[in-house]
Design an enzyme around this catalytic site. Structure first.
Site, PDB file in Angstrom:
ATOM      1  CB  CYS A  58      -0.900  -0.030   1.234  1.00 51.93           C
ATOM      2  SG  CYS A  58      -1.746   1.502   1.564  1.00 51.93           S
TER       3      CYS A  58
ATOM      4  CB  CYS B  51       1.193   0.970   4.324  1.00 57.68           C
ATOM      5  SG  CYS B  51      -0.380   0.509   5.082  1.00 57.68           S
TER       6      CYS B  51
ATOM      7  CG  ASP C  28      -3.233  15.109  -2.862  1.00 50.90           C
ATOM      8  OD1 ASP C  28      -4.149  14.325  -2.526  1.00 50.90           O
ATOM      9  OD2 ASP C  28      -2.711  15.091  -4.002  1.00 50.90           O
TER      10      ASP C  28
ATOM     11  CG  HIS D  45      -3.970  -1.209   4.980  1.00 46.78           C
ATOM     12  ND1 HIS D  45      -3.579  -0.430   3.919  1.00 46.78           N
ATOM     13  CD2 HIS D  45      -4.872  -2.085   4.486  1.00 46.78           C
ATOM     14  CE1 HIS D  45      -4.213  -0.829   2.830  1.00 46.78           C
ATOM     15  NE2 HIS D  45      -5.008  -1.834   3.143  1.00 46.78           N
TER      16      HIS D  45
ATOM     17  N   GLY E  92     -14.023   7.672  -7.268  1.00 49.36           N
ATOM     18  CA  GLY E  92     -12.699   8.162  -7.655  1.00 49.36           C
ATOM     19  C   GLY E  92     -11.604   7.798  -6.679  1.00 49.36           C
TER      20      GLY E  92
ATOM     21  CB  THR F 188      -6.599   6.737  -7.058  1.00 44.79           C
ATOM     22  OG1 THR F 188      -6.173   7.765  -6.165  1.00 44.79           O
ATOM     23  CG2 THR F 188      -7.486   7.327  -8.153  1.00 44.79           C
TER      24      THR F 188
ATOM     25  CG  HIS G 244      -4.086   3.508   3.960  1.00 44.46           C
ATOM     26  ND1 HIS G 244      -3.075   2.747   4.534  1.00 44.46           N
ATOM     27  CD2 HIS G 244      -4.485   4.388   4.913  1.00 44.46           C
ATOM     28  CE1 HIS G 244      -2.882   3.147   5.788  1.00 44.46           C
ATOM     29  NE2 HIS G 244      -3.729   4.152   6.037  1.00 44.46           N
TER      30      HIS G 244
ATOM     31  CG  HIS H  72      -7.105   8.877   1.433  1.00 43.05           C
ATOM     32  ND1 HIS H  72      -7.187   7.599   0.910  1.00 43.05           N
ATOM     33  CD2 HIS H  72      -7.444   9.711   0.432  1.00 43.05           C
ATOM     34  CE1 HIS H  72      -7.541   7.669  -0.361  1.00 43.05           C
ATOM     35  NE2 HIS H  72      -7.718   8.936  -0.688  1.00 43.05           N
TER      36      HIS H  72
HETATM   37  P1  5GP Z   1      -8.256   9.313  -3.715  1.00 39.88           P
HETATM   38  O1  5GP Z   1      -8.424   9.617  -5.174  1.00 39.88           O
HETATM   39  O2  5GP Z   1      -7.882   7.857  -3.488  1.00 39.88           O
HETATM   40  O3  5GP Z   1      -9.400   9.775  -2.856  1.00 39.88           O
HETATM   41  O4  5GP Z   1      -7.040  10.199  -3.243  1.00 39.88           O
HETATM   42  C1  5GP Z   1      -5.718   9.816  -3.369  1.00 39.88           C
HETATM   43  C2  5GP Z   1      -4.891  11.075  -3.311  1.00 39.88           C
HETATM   44  O5  5GP Z   1      -3.553  10.687  -3.115  1.00 39.88           O
HETATM   45  C3  5GP Z   1      -4.939  11.905  -4.610  1.00 39.88           C
HETATM   46  O6  5GP Z   1      -5.444  13.202  -4.324  1.00 39.88           O
HETATM   47  C4  5GP Z   1      -3.484  11.920  -5.082  1.00 39.88           C
HETATM   48  O7  5GP Z   1      -3.086  13.155  -5.624  1.00 39.88           O
HETATM   49  C5  5GP Z   1      -2.715  11.589  -3.796  1.00 39.88           C
HETATM   50  N1  5GP Z   1      -1.457  10.870  -4.026  1.00 39.88           N
HETATM   51  C6  5GP Z   1      -1.248   9.825  -4.878  1.00 39.88           C
HETATM   52  N2  5GP Z   1       0.033   9.418  -4.795  1.00 39.88           N
HETATM   53  C7  5GP Z   1       0.632  10.213  -3.863  1.00 39.88           C
HETATM   54  C8  5GP Z   1       1.966  10.263  -3.337  1.00 39.88           C
HETATM   55  O8  5GP Z   1       2.864   9.485  -3.696  1.00 39.88           O
HETATM   56  N3  5GP Z   1       2.227  11.221  -2.402  1.00 39.88           N
HETATM   57  C9  5GP Z   1       1.264  12.098  -1.969  1.00 39.88           C
HETATM   58  N4  5GP Z   1       1.625  12.997  -1.053  1.00 39.88           N
HETATM   59  N5  5GP Z   1      -0.006  12.080  -2.436  1.00 39.88           N
HETATM   60  C10 5GP Z   1      -0.309  11.142  -3.376  1.00 39.88           C
HETATM   61 ZN    ZN Z   2      -2.170   1.097   3.756  1.00 38.58          ZN
END
Ligand code: 5GP
Ligand code: ZN
Length: 112
Positions: A6, A9, A32, A48, A94, A96, A99, A101
């Protein structure tokens, strides 16, 4: 318990760098990487679990702790005038990174 596959993680473990703004025993908050607002932080439980719907009692306790801490963290990071919280659950929303958040968005006047 952490999950070795993950992304978040790995960030929690420090294996992948992040811009941390707050950390305690139960949660980590970092910037982010692709901000959707002037301030865009991600608050994650250190345990997790992929989805809100998968949270157990420990997960809900962590989530409660996260929600309690967020106003102060948001204020300290330029969201004194208000902020928006978002949890994406599942592909259709959406999500992605599997885990749980909480997105903290602010630092400007937000449209819907
Ligand atoms: P989700 O789309 O799952 O709700 O949000 C995932 C968020 O993680 C996205 O806003 C994306 O920009 C952020 N994200 C993805 N990879 C990374 C990373 O390696 N580091 C950081 N700080 N944010 C990330
Ligand atoms: Zn995780």
């Amino acid at each position: 318990m952490l999950n070795c596959d993950c992304l978040f993680c790995k960030i929690i473990e420090g294996k992948i760098p992040s811009a941390k703004v707050y950390e305690d025993d139960d949660m980590l908050v970092f910037k982010d990487i692709a901000p959707k607002a002037k301030v865009h932080l991600l608050a994650v439980p250190k345990t997790h679990f992929a989805l809100l719907s998968e949270a157990d009692e420990e997960g809900y306790a962590m989530l409660s702790h996260i929600l309690k801490k967020i106003p102060g963290i948001a204020r300290a990071n330029g969201c004194g005038n208000g902020f928006r919280l978002v949890i994406n659950q599942g592909e259709a929303a959406g999500q992605t990174v599997p885990h749980l958040h909480v997105h903290i968005l602010g630092g400007e006047t937000l449209g819907w």
